[in-house]
Design a protein around this motif. Sequence first.
Motif, PDB file in Angstrom:
ATOM      1  N   GLN A  94       0.809  -1.216   0.000  1.00  0.00           N
ATOM      2  CA  GLN A  94       0.000   0.000   0.000  1.00  0.00           C
ATOM      3  C   GLN A  94       0.846   1.271   0.000  1.00  0.00           C
ATOM      4  O   GLN A  94       0.410   2.302  -0.493  1.00  0.00           O
ATOM      5  CB  GLN A  94      -0.948   0.016   1.199  1.00  0.00           C
ATOM      6  N   MET A  95       2.043   1.216   0.541  1.00  0.00           N
ATOM      7  CA  MET A  95       2.878   2.411   0.656  1.00  0.00           C
ATOM      8  C   MET A  95       3.674   2.718  -0.596  1.00  0.00           C
ATOM      9  O   MET A  95       4.240   3.803  -0.704  1.00  0.00           O
ATOM     10  CB  MET A  95       3.886   2.245   1.793  1.00  0.00           C
ATOM     11  N   ASN A  96       3.772   1.785  -1.541  1.00  0.00           N
ATOM     12  CA  ASN A  96       4.659   1.955  -2.685  1.00  0.00           C
ATOM     13  C   ASN A  96       6.081   2.183  -2.165  1.00  0.00           C
ATOM     14  O   ASN A  96       6.726   3.202  -2.408  1.00  0.00           O
ATOM     15  CB  ASN A  96       4.204   3.093  -3.586  1.00  0.00           C
ATOM     16  N   PHE A  97       6.550   1.212  -1.421  1.00  0.00           N
ATOM     17  CA  PHE A  97       7.784   1.311  -0.652  1.00  0.00           C
ATOM     18  C   PHE A  97       9.005   1.613  -1.510  1.00  0.00           C
ATOM     19  O   PHE A  97       9.876   2.388  -1.123  1.00  0.00           O
ATOM     20  CB  PHE A  97       7.996   0.012   0.138  1.00  0.00           C
ATOM     21  N   MET A  98       9.103   1.026  -2.690  1.00  0.00           N
ATOM     22  CA  MET A  98      10.287   1.238  -3.525  1.00  0.00           C
ATOM     23  C   MET A  98      10.394   2.694  -3.994  1.00  0.00           C
ATOM     24  O   MET A  98      11.494   3.236  -4.075  1.00  0.00           O
ATOM     25  CB  MET A  98      10.270   0.279  -4.723  1.00  0.00           C
ATOM     26  N   ASN A  99       9.278   3.322  -4.278  1.00  0.00           N
ATOM     27  CA  ASN A  99       9.297   4.730  -4.666  1.00  0.00           C
ATOM     28  C   ASN A  99       9.731   5.615  -3.500  1.00  0.00           C
ATOM     29  O   ASN A  99      10.519   6.554  -3.670  1.00  0.00           O
ATOM     30  CB  ASN A  99       7.918   5.151  -5.186  1.00  0.00           C
ATOM     31  N   ILE A 100       9.241   5.307  -2.320  1.00  0.00           N
ATOM     32  CA  ILE A 100       9.633   6.062  -1.126  1.00  0.00           C
ATOM     33  C   ILE A 100      11.116   5.868  -0.833  1.00  0.00           C
ATOM     34  O   ILE A 100      11.829   6.823  -0.506  1.00  0.00           O
ATOM     35  CB  ILE A 100       8.766   5.639   0.077  1.00  0.00           C
ATOM     36  N   LEU A 101      11.612   4.645  -0.988  1.00  0.00           N
ATOM     37  CA  LEU A 101      13.031   4.372  -0.765  1.00  0.00           C
ATOM     38  C   LEU A 101      13.894   5.120  -1.775  1.00  0.00           C
ATOM     39  O   LEU A 101      14.927   5.701  -1.417  1.00  0.00           O
ATOM     40  CB  LEU A 101      13.291   2.868  -0.845  1.00  0.00           C
ATOM     41  N   LYS A 102      13.473   5.139  -3.044  1.00  0.00           N
ATOM     42  CA  LYS A 102      14.214   5.856  -4.079  1.00  0.00           C
ATOM     43  C   LYS A 102      14.286   7.347  -3.757  1.00  0.00           C
ATOM     44  O   LYS A 102      15.354   7.961  -3.832  1.00  0.00           O
ATOM     45  CB  LYS A 102      13.550   5.641  -5.437  1.00  0.00           C
ATOM     46  N   ASN A 103      13.160   7.943  -3.371  1.00  0.00           N
ATOM     47  CA  ASN A 103      13.138   9.368  -3.026  1.00  0.00           C
ATOM     48  C   ASN A 103      14.038   9.671  -1.831  1.00  0.00           C
ATOM     49  O   ASN A 103      14.758  10.670  -1.815  1.00  0.00           O
ATOM     50  CB  ASN A 103      11.712   9.823  -2.745  1.00  0.00           C
ATOM     51  N   SER A 104      14.003   8.808  -0.837  1.00  0.00           N
ATOM     52  CA  SER A 104      14.836   9.006   0.350  1.00  0.00           C
ATOM     53  C   SER A 104      16.320   8.917   0.003  1.00  0.00           C
ATOM     54  O   SER A 104      17.134   9.704   0.507  1.00  0.00           O
ATOM     55  CB  SER A 104      14.495   7.965   1.417  1.00  0.00           C
ATOM     56  N   LEU A 105      16.683   7.971  -0.855  1.00  0.00           N
ATOM     57  CA  LEU A 105      18.083   7.845  -1.250  1.00  0.00           C
ATOM     58  C   LEU A 105      18.548   9.050  -2.055  1.00  0.00           C
ATOM     59  O   LEU A 105      19.684   9.524  -1.878  1.00  0.00           O
ATOM     60  CB  LEU A 105      18.286   6.560  -2.050  1.00  0.00           C
ATOM     61  N   ILE A 106      17.700   9.572  -2.940  1.00  0.00           N
ATOM     62  CA  ILE A 106      18.074  10.752  -3.720  1.00  0.00           C
ATOM     63  C   ILE A 106      18.300  11.947  -2.805  1.00  0.00           C
ATOM     64  O   ILE A 106      19.315  12.653  -2.900  1.00  0.00           O
ATOM     65  CB  ILE A 106      16.992  11.063  -4.777  1.00  0.00           C
ATOM     66  N   ILE A 107      17.379  12.181  -1.877  1.00  0.00           N
ATOM     67  CA  ILE A 107      17.509  13.314  -0.957  1.00  0.00           C
ATOM     68  C   ILE A 107      18.743  13.154  -0.074  1.00  0.00           C
ATOM     69  O   ILE A 107      19.493  14.112   0.155  1.00  0.00           O
ATOM     70  CB  ILE A 107      16.228  13.465  -0.113  1.00  0.00           C
ATOM     71  N   THR A 108      18.994  11.949   0.403  1.00  0.00           N
ATOM     72  CA  THR A 108      20.149  11.707   1.259  1.00  0.00           C
ATOM     73  C   THR A 108      21.452  11.930   0.506  1.00  0.00           C
ATOM     74  O   THR A 108      22.372  12.593   1.016  1.00  0.00           O
ATOM     75  CB  THR A 108      20.100  10.279   1.818  1.00  0.00           C
ATOM     76  N   CYS A 109      21.554  11.402  -0.697  1.00  0.00           N
ATOM     77  CA  CYS A 109      22.800  11.551  -1.476  1.00  0.00           C
ATOM     78  C   CYS A 109      23.066  13.010  -1.835  1.00  0.00           C
ATOM     79  O   CYS A 109      24.203  13.478  -1.714  1.00  0.00           O
ATOM     80  CB  CYS A 109      22.729  10.692  -2.731  1.00  0.00           C
ATOM     81  N   VAL A 110      22.053  13.738  -2.259  1.00  0.00           N
ATOM     82  CA  VAL A 110      22.227  15.147  -2.592  1.00  0.00           C
ATOM     83  C   VAL A 110      22.620  15.944  -1.344  1.00  0.00           C
ATOM     84  O   VAL A 110      23.516  16.800  -1.390  1.00  0.00           O
ATOM     85  CB  VAL A 110      20.956  15.719  -3.253  1.00  0.00           C
ATOM     86  N   SER A 111      21.976  15.652  -0.217  1.00  0.00           N
ATOM     87  CA  SER A 111      22.293  16.368   1.029  1.00  0.00           C
ATOM     88  C   SER A 111      23.725  16.110   1.469  1.00  0.00           C
ATOM     89  O   SER A 111      24.444  17.041   1.838  1.00  0.00           O
ATOM     90  CB  SER A 111      21.332  15.939   2.135  1.00  0.00           C
ATOM     91  N   VAL A 112      24.158  14.861   1.426  1.00  0.00           N
ATOM     92  CA  VAL A 112      25.523  14.535   1.840  1.00  0.00           C
ATOM     93  C   VAL A 112      26.533  15.199   0.912  1.00  0.00           C
ATOM     94  O   VAL A 112      27.548  15.737   1.362  1.00  0.00           O
ATOM     95  CB  VAL A 112      25.715  13.004   1.893  1.00  0.00           C
ATOM     96  N   PHE A 113      26.255  15.189  -0.390  1.00  0.00           N
ATOM     97  CA  PHE A 113      27.147  15.844  -1.340  1.00  0.00           C
ATOM     98  C   PHE A 113      27.281  17.331  -1.035  1.00  0.00           C
ATOM     99  O   PHE A 113      28.392  17.884  -1.005  1.00  0.00           O
ATOM    100  CB  PHE A 113      26.654  15.632  -2.778  1.00  0.00           C
TER     101      PHE A 113
END
Length: 107
Positions: free
Chosen positions: A38-57
Amino acid sequence: YMIVLNAFKHKRDIIKMPLSWGGKKGFTTDNFVDAFQQMNFMNILKNSLIITCVSVFLIILFSSMAAYIFVRKAWKINQIIFMVISENNQGSVSVYFLIWQLCNLLR
């Protein structure tokens, strides 16, 4: 504690016996499967990884630029800012020590 207990129960068992170790139907992982679908977990995980990588950079980029200024420029304000940053990372700032350093640097 209750969240972990109720995560492995059927919905009716959660309402009838919220504090029991197991329900009448036993433990189940159906709640996790339903939540994953129901959560569409893979999409949420992808968004979280993008935000995390950009923030760390960006953090690494701006921190290295600030470190360059601290090392290469001999400004008095650099010593004060560096002292405040290093004291905050250690947990507490001694106000008297900061005032004493500020008075010594401004002489």
